[in-house]
Design a protein around this motif. Structure first.
Motif, PDB file in Angstrom:
ATOM      1  N   MET A  24       1.764   1.139  -2.787  1.00  0.00           N
ATOM      2  CA  MET A  24       1.832   0.529  -1.466  1.00  0.00           C
ATOM      3  C   MET A  24       0.987   1.296  -0.444  1.00  0.00           C
ATOM      4  N   PHE A  25       0.941   2.622  -0.579  1.00  0.00           N
ATOM      5  CA  PHE A  25       0.078   3.429   0.292  1.00  0.00           C
ATOM      6  C   PHE A  25      -1.379   3.024   0.118  1.00  0.00           C
ATOM      7  N   THR A  26      -1.836   2.915  -1.121  1.00  0.00           N
ATOM      8  CA  THR A  26      -3.229   2.530  -1.352  1.00  0.00           C
ATOM      9  C   THR A  26      -3.492   1.097  -0.898  1.00  0.00           C
ATOM     10  N   TYR A  60      -0.244   3.543   9.489  1.00  0.00           N
ATOM     11  CA  TYR A  60       1.001   3.243   8.789  1.00  0.00           C
ATOM     12  C   TYR A  60       0.955   3.762   7.357  1.00  0.00           C
ATOM     13  N   ALA A  61      -0.196   3.640   6.711  1.00  0.00           N
ATOM     14  CA  ALA A  61      -0.347   4.169   5.354  1.00  0.00           C
ATOM     15  C   ALA A  61      -0.187   5.688   5.348  1.00  0.00           C
ATOM     16  N   ALA A  62      -0.723   6.358   6.350  1.00  0.00           N
ATOM     17  CA  ALA A  62      -0.592   7.818   6.430  1.00  0.00           C
ATOM     18  C   ALA A  62       0.867   8.220   6.637  1.00  0.00           C
ATOM     19  N   ILE A  63       1.586   7.470   7.474  1.00  0.00           N
ATOM     20  CA  ILE A  63       3.007   7.762   7.692  1.00  0.00           C
ATOM     21  C   ILE A  63       3.796   7.565   6.403  1.00  0.00           C
ATOM     22  N   ARG A  64       3.520   6.475   5.695  1.00  0.00           N
ATOM     23  CA  ARG A  64       4.205   6.228   4.421  1.00  0.00           C
ATOM     24  C   ARG A  64       3.909   7.345   3.419  1.00  0.00           C
ATOM     25  N   PHE A  65       2.658   7.813   3.390  1.00  0.00           N
ATOM     26  CA  PHE A  65       2.284   8.856   2.441  1.00  0.00           C
ATOM     27  C   PHE A  65       2.995  10.166   2.749  1.00  0.00           C
ATOM     28  N   THR A  66       3.052  10.534   4.024  1.00  0.00           N
ATOM     29  CA  THR A  66       3.734  11.787   4.369  1.00  0.00           C
ATOM     30  C   THR A  66       5.231  11.698   4.077  1.00  0.00           C
TER      31      THR A  66
END
Length: 74
Positions: A24-26, A60-66
């Motif tokens: 989902m991040f990618t 949003y992807a960066a937040i999900r990844f962290t």
């Protein structure tokens, strides 16, 4: 932080959810980049809004990844 040793000790369900989180991040990252750099996008949207929405998706992807990397083991 992410540790390969703790990844091997996770249950199959936790590993599956981790892999799903990476997918989902990618997805969000690629979608944001496509919105920013795709010139002939198949729907009508102003360039400014397209870039802002792309940046929002990348953030949003960066937040999900962290959040995915910094998960605590319950």
């Amino acid at each position: 932080m992410f540790n390969l040793k703790t990844f091997k000790q996770k249950s199959p369900q936790q590993r599956f959810l981790f892999i799903l989180g990476l997918v989902m991040f990618t997805f969000y990252l690629i979608l944001g980049l496509l919105l920013i750099f795709w010139k002939d996008i198949p729907f009508e949207i102003q360039k400014t809004y397209r870039i802002l929405f792309g940046l929002l998706l990348i953030a949003y992807a960066a937040i999900r990844f962290t959040r995915l990397i910094n998960q605590k083991n319950d």
